[in-house]
Write an enzyme that holds these catalytic residues in place. Structure first.
Site, PDB file in Angstrom:
ATOM      1  CG  HIS A 112       0.041   6.819   5.539  1.00 14.71           C
ATOM      2  ND1 HIS A 112       1.145   7.348   6.182  1.00 14.71           N
ATOM      3  CD2 HIS A 112       0.310   5.507   5.373  1.00 14.71           C
ATOM      4  CE1 HIS A 112       2.041   6.407   6.387  1.00 14.71           C
ATOM      5  NE2 HIS A 112       1.558   5.264   5.906  1.00 14.71           N
ATOM      6  CB  CYS A 133       4.996   2.315   7.731  1.00 14.56           C
ATOM      7  SG  CYS A 133       4.548   3.789   6.806  1.00 14.56           S
ATOM      8  CG  LEU A 134       6.654   1.094   1.794  1.00 14.12           C
ATOM      9  CD1 LEU A 134       6.090   1.434   0.418  1.00 14.12           C
ATOM     10  CD2 LEU A 134       7.744   0.047   1.698  1.00 14.12           C
ATOM     11  CG  HIS A 144      -0.838   1.020   7.278  1.00 17.26           C
ATOM     12  ND1 HIS A 144      -0.036   0.721   8.352  1.00 17.26           N
ATOM     13  CD2 HIS A 144      -0.062   1.762   6.430  1.00 17.26           C
ATOM     14  CE1 HIS A 144       1.164   1.264   8.172  1.00 17.26           C
ATOM     15  NE2 HIS A 144       1.168   1.901   7.007  1.00 17.26           N
ATOM     16  CD  GLU A 145      -0.970   2.442   2.669  1.00 13.55           C
ATOM     17  OE1 GLU A 145      -0.587   3.617   2.519  1.00 13.55           O
ATOM     18  OE2 GLU A 145      -0.214   1.532   3.042  1.00 13.55           O
ATOM     19  CD  GLN A 155       3.249   5.731   2.859  1.00 15.01           C
ATOM     20  OE1 GLN A 155       2.261   5.204   2.362  1.00 15.01           O
ATOM     21  NE2 GLN A 155       4.226   5.041   3.424  1.00 15.01           N
ATOM     22  N   GLY A 207       0.843  -1.184   0.000  1.00 13.39           N
ATOM     23  CA  GLY A 207       0.000   0.000   0.000  1.00 13.39           C
ATOM     24  C   GLY A 207       0.883   1.240   0.000  1.00 13.39           C
TER      25      GLY A 207
END
Length: 182
Positions: free
Chosen positions: A143, A97-98, A139-140, A49, A44
């Site tokens: 953000h 998380c990235l 999760h996304e 991000q 995701g």
């Protein structure tokens, strides 16, 4: 185009994203986001991000689905999403998380959700998702609200990751993908 991933500490990750004007052509951005996510081996990616404060995220939950589980993954974009409801049994799962590499933590979330969103052709949808797909979406979506998974940590767990978070924000970390440090 593959974007660098914004690292923890960048203020954009803590801001609420703004809606995209309906009808705006963002197919190129969506394509780039999928490419960026795949290059970083993610499931995701939210627009903040990649340093864009827009209410947009992409998911490919197929990699999270265990064979034989009966669960169905999705690969799609969510434009101007609104989670209408979260429900079902809450369960814990280790998230990462990235934007916060090398940190993982058990996060508790409800197993199902109903979400309203536009697809890349500006068709409005209202759908229910469950299991791993719901978790990736939650999760996304966080953000877009300026919430990071580490914001759910409490007490000792939060203190234990503090040093690593400082290293990430200072760029003292190695990743297989490009990052944009504060």
């Amino acid at each position: 185009m593959i974007y660098p991933i914004v690292a923890y500490g960048n203020p954009i990750l803590k801001k609420e994203a703004v809606e995209i004007n309906e009808g705006e052509d963002i197919k190129g951005l969506i394509k780039d986001m999928f490419e960026t996510m795949e290059k970083a081996s993610g499931v995701g990616l939210a627009a903040p991000q990649i340093n864009k404060g827009l209410r947009l995220f992409v998911v490919d939950s197929n990699l999270m689905i265990e064979e034989g589980s009966g669960e169905k993954g999705v690969r799609q974009a969510f434009i101007n999403p609104i989670i209408l409801d979260e429900y079902g049994e809450e369960y814990s799962f280790e998230e990462g998380c990235l934007s916060i590499p090398e940190i993982r933590a058990e996060i508790i979330r409800p197993e199902k959700l109903t979400i309203e969103y536009f697809d890349e052709d500006w068709n409005l949808h209202e759908e229910e998702f469950s299991g791993m797909t719901a978790r990736v979406i939650q999760h996304e979506y966080d953000h877009l609200e300026g919430i990071l998974f580490i914001d759910y940590l409490k007490g000792l767990k939060k203190r234990m990751v503090k040093g690593k978070l400082m290293e990430i924000s200072k760029g003292k970390i190695a990743t297989d993908y490009r990052m944009l440090y504060p």
